[in-house]
Design a protein around this motif. Structure first.
Motif, short mmCIF file in Angstrom:
data_model
loop_
_atom_site.label_atom_id
_atom_site.label_comp_id
_atom_site.label_asym_id
_atom_site.label_seq_id
_atom_site.Cartn_x
_atom_site.Cartn_y
_atom_site.Cartn_z
N MET A 70 58.97 49.87 37.20
CA MET A 70 57.61 50.35 37.51
C MET A 70 56.61 49.24 37.22
O MET A 70 56.57 48.69 36.13
CB MET A 70 57.28 51.58 36.65
N THR A 71 55.82 48.88 38.23
CA THR A 71 54.85 47.81 38.06
C THR A 71 53.63 48.31 37.31
O THR A 71 53.21 49.46 37.45
CB THR A 71 54.44 47.27 39.43
N LYS A 72 53.05 47.41 36.54
CA LYS A 72 51.87 47.74 35.76
C LYS A 72 50.64 47.64 36.64
O LYS A 72 50.43 46.65 37.35
CB LYS A 72 51.78 46.77 34.58
N SER A 73 49.78 48.66 36.60
CA SER A 73 48.57 48.65 37.42
C SER A 73 47.56 47.67 36.86
O SER A 73 47.51 47.41 35.65
CB SER A 73 47.96 50.06 37.46
N ASN A 74 46.76 47.13 37.73
CA ASN A 74 45.75 46.15 37.35
C ASN A 74 44.44 46.87 37.04
O ASN A 74 43.83 47.45 37.95
CB ASN A 74 45.57 45.14 38.48
N PRO A 75 43.95 46.85 35.78
CA PRO A 75 42.71 47.56 35.46
C PRO A 75 41.47 46.91 36.05
O PRO A 75 40.40 47.52 36.07
CB PRO A 75 42.68 47.51 33.93
N PHE A 76 41.58 45.67 36.55
CA PHE A 76 40.42 44.95 37.10
C PHE A 76 40.35 45.05 38.63
O PHE A 76 39.52 44.37 39.24
CB PHE A 76 40.49 43.46 36.72
N ARG A 77 41.18 45.87 39.26
CA ARG A 77 41.34 45.81 40.70
C ARG A 77 40.07 46.23 41.46
O ARG A 77 39.89 45.84 42.62
CB ARG A 77 42.52 46.67 41.15
N TYR A 78 39.19 47.03 40.84
CA TYR A 78 37.99 47.48 41.54
C TYR A 78 36.74 46.72 41.09
O TYR A 78 35.63 47.13 41.40
CB TYR A 78 37.77 48.98 41.30
N PHE A 79 36.93 45.61 40.38
CA PHE A 79 35.80 44.85 39.85
C PHE A 79 35.74 43.49 40.53
O PHE A 79 36.75 42.79 40.64
CB PHE A 79 35.94 44.68 38.34
N LYS A 80 34.54 43.12 40.94
CA LYS A 80 34.33 41.82 41.58
C LYS A 80 34.23 40.69 40.55
O LYS A 80 34.47 39.54 40.87
CB LYS A 80 33.06 41.85 42.43
N THR A 81 33.83 41.03 39.34
CA THR A 81 33.69 40.02 38.29
C THR A 81 35.06 39.52 37.84
O THR A 81 36.04 40.28 37.81
CB THR A 81 32.93 40.60 37.08
N SER A 82 35.12 38.26 37.46
CA SER A 82 36.37 37.66 37.00
C SER A 82 36.86 38.37 35.73
O SER A 82 36.06 38.67 34.83
CB SER A 82 36.16 36.18 36.72
N PRO A 83 38.15 38.65 35.62
CA PRO A 83 38.68 39.26 34.39
C PRO A 83 38.41 38.41 33.15
O PRO A 83 38.25 38.96 32.06
CB PRO A 83 40.19 39.37 34.67
N ASP A 84 38.36 37.09 33.29
CA ASP A 84 38.08 36.23 32.14
C ASP A 84 36.69 36.49 31.58
O ASP A 84 36.48 36.47 30.36
CB ASP A 84 38.22 34.76 32.54
N ILE A 85 35.73 36.73 32.46
CA ILE A 85 34.36 37.02 32.01
C ILE A 85 34.32 38.38 31.32
O ILE A 85 33.66 38.56 30.29
CB ILE A 85 33.39 36.97 33.20
N ILE A 86 35.02 39.35 31.86
CA ILE A 86 35.04 40.68 31.24
C ILE A 86 35.68 40.61 29.86
O ILE A 86 35.17 41.19 28.90
CB ILE A 86 35.80 41.67 32.15
N ARG A 87 36.81 39.91 29.75
CA ARG A 87 37.46 39.77 28.44
C ARG A 87 36.55 39.07 27.45
O ARG A 87 36.50 39.44 26.27
CB ARG A 87 38.77 39.00 28.59
N LEU A 88 35.83 38.04 27.90
CA LEU A 88 34.93 37.31 27.01
C LEU A 88 33.80 38.20 26.51
O LEU A 88 33.48 38.20 25.32
CB LEU A 88 34.35 36.10 27.75
N ALA A 89 33.20 38.98 27.41
CA ALA A 89 32.10 39.87 27.02
C ALA A 89 32.57 40.93 26.03
O ALA A 89 31.89 41.21 25.03
CB ALA A 89 31.49 40.52 28.25
#
Length: 235
Positions: free
Chosen positions: A1-20
Motif C-alpha cells: 500500500m502506497t503512502k499518500s502525499n499530504p502535500f498533494r493539494y498545496f502549491k507551496t513547496s513542502p520544504d517551506i511548509i516544514r520550515l514554517a
C-alpha cells in the motif's frame, strides 16, 4: 500500500511548509514572528497561513516522529517513567496537563484534563501504557491520585516517590512554559491538547542534549535530526 502525499493539494513547496511548522512549534515565536522571518528569506505568506499549516501538518509530523520512536523503544524493557502534572489556565479556568517522561528526559505522553483525581490519573496511565507498554519503575510526586490509580491497574509496587526523584519530569515542563508565554496562553482545551502533543514530539526530535556530547557529535546529531525532519510526510 502506497503512502499518500499530504502535500498533494498545496502549491507551496513542502520544504517551506516544514520550515514554517518547525519554526512555530520548536521556537517561542508568534505567528507574525514566523511570517516576518520567512519574509526575510523571500517567502511571502500570511500569519494565518502559518496557523493553517501547523494545524494541518503539525499532528502529521508529530505522529510520524512518535511512530518511529515507539518502534525503537519496543526493544527496551528496563526503563523508568517520571509522571507529573502542571497547572494550565484556559479562559481563567484551571486545567491539568499530565506528562510522562522517560529516564532520558524525553516526553512520552501529554494529556489534558479538567481534574486531577483517580479517574483522570488512571485514564492517563492506561493511555501511556497502551502505547509504550508497562515500565518497571514509575516515579511520581506525592499526589494520592497516582497511588489510587496504580492500585486499580495493579502496578502500585512499582511506584517510587521522593523529594528530588521527579526533577526530570519537573524540568520537562520548562520548554512548554516558554512556548505557552509566547502564545499568550490557550483558549480551548482541545487546542492545548493538540499543541502539547505536537510540541513534545518536535522537542524530542530536536533535543540533542548537547551537554552530554562533544561538539563534533552534537553537530552530527543535529544534521541527522534536520535531515529526518525534511523527510517527514514524504510520499
Amino acid at each position: 500500500m502506497t503512502k499518500s502525499n499530504p502535500f498533494r493539494y498545496f502549491k507551496t513547496s513542502p520544504d517551506i511548509i516544514r520550515l514554517a511548522v518547525m519554526m512555530y512549534v520548536r521556537f517561542p515565536l508568534s505567528l507574525r514572528n514566523v511570517e516576518d522571518l520567512l519574509h526575510e528569506r523571500g517567502i511571502e505568506i500570511s500569519h494565518e497561513t502559518v496557523r493553517f499549516w501547523w494545524n494541518r501538518f503539525g499532528p502529521i509530523f508529530a505522529a510520524e516522529i512518535r511512530r518511529n520512536r515507539v518502534s525503537r523503544m519496543r526493544s527496551y524493557s528496563n526503563w523508568q517513567w517520571h509522571l507529573d502534572e502542571v497547572f494550565v489556565k484556559i479562559n481563567g479556568d484551571t486545567h491539568y496537563l499530565w506528562r510522562a517522561v522517560d529516564h532520558e528526559g524525553e516526553v512520552l505522553e501529554s494529556y489534558v484534563t479538567k481534574r486531577r483525581d483517580r479517574k483522570a490519573a488512571m485514564k492517563f496511565l492506561r493511555k501511556s501504557m497502551k502505547r509504550y507498554c508497562n515500565p518497571e519503575v514509575i516515579v511520581t510526586d506525592k499526589l494520592r491520585s497516582y497511588r489510587a490509580a496504580m492500585k486499580v491497574i495493579g502496578n502500585a509496587s512499582r511506584q517510587e516517590t521522593g523529594r528530588w526523584l521527579n526533577n526530570r519530569a519537573e524540568n520537562s515542563h520548562l520548554p512548554f512554559r516558554r512556548r505557552e508565554r509566547a502564545m499568550l496562553r490557550f483558549r480551548q482545551m482541545r487546542s492545548l491538547q493538540k499543541f502539547a502533543a505536537v510540541h513534545s514530539s518536535v522537542h524530542n526530535h530536536f533535543n540533542q542534549e548537547r551537554h552530554l556530547y562533544s561538539r563534533l557529535n552534537f553537530k552530527a546529531n543535529r544534521i541527522a535530526a534536520l535531515s529526518e525532519w525534511r523527510e517527514l510526510g514524504a510520499a
